[in-house]
Enzyme design. Sequence first.
Site, PDB file in Angstrom:
ATOM      1  N   CYS A 143      50.563  72.599  42.219  1.00 59.45           N
ATOM      2  CA  CYS A 143      49.357  73.446  42.012  1.00 59.45           C
ATOM      3  C   CYS A 143      48.302  72.830  41.513  1.00 59.45           C
ATOM      4  CB  CYS A 143      49.870  74.577  41.094  1.00 59.45           C
ATOM      5  SG  CYS A 143      48.473  75.671  40.508  1.00 59.45           S
ATOM      6  N   GLU A 177      46.991  76.696  48.424  1.00 53.90           N
ATOM      7  CA  GLU A 177      47.815  75.518  48.935  1.00 53.90           C
ATOM      8  C   GLU A 177      47.282  74.926  50.398  1.00 53.90           C
ATOM      9  OE1 GLU A 177      49.223  72.578  48.201  1.00 53.90           O
ATOM     10  OE2 GLU A 177      50.436  73.772  46.867  1.00 53.90           O
TER      11      GLU A 177
END
Length: 271
Positions: A2, A114
């Site tokens: 992340c 992402e």
Amino acid sequence: MCGRYAASRRPEDLTGLFQVERWDPDETLAPDWNVAPTKEVYAVLERPLKDAADRRPVRQLRTLKWGLVPSWAKTPEGAARMINARAETVHEKPSFRKAFFQRRCILPADGYYEWMTGADERQLEEAGKKKRPRKQPYFVTPADGSVFAMAGLYEFWRDATLPPGHPQAWWATCSVITTEAETTPLAVAPAEGPSALADIHPRMPVMLTPDRWDAWLDPARTDGEELLALVAPPEGGLMRAYPVATAVSNVRNNGPELQEELAAPEETTLF
């Protein structure tokens, strides 16, 4: 992993949602739709109030710098590389072990970004192209619109070059705990593109469902097996993912338009 997320909820909303007892309005942060490493972020944690006679843990909403600096570090230079801790090894790694057992937090988010490579690198190699294709960003968020409560750790670091009373003598920093991305189908999948989070990236932040919040924040819980069970992936099918504009790739871009869903992934051209 992340490496970028969004956090636009107001502190007044977060204090009610997480039943926070103490929050300092002077620590108010502006909504951030492009949170990047080393930025200040909101964290929910439980610890005694400074200088309070009653040493009971108090649930607080605090601001921390994203990128953990271990208490024993000589300098904070590696903070930008310590934004994530792997759930599988967080209880063993020297940088995270002490915080895992003593200083756990929740990092509230709208969701995280992402990037997914659209073209097969083998095809590029066959075509004699050496450059990678532009990656398509996706926004991953709870399908029901609820807060994305990411499991986190926090730590304090003392800058020995500054006097004790200096406002920057202490750093309060944090990391997001990550786990293997879900292979189960998304609750809502885009018309074109991935059908599971693992299709986008092999890792994802640990999502704490509300039934785990109290146990995770409780500093009295120190049993390793119990804590590791809390960062086990929750039931699948809770998330949705959709393509967003590549503008999010530039950290200088920041606004709600970064979360707007595209009808289809942008064309993956080489750069």
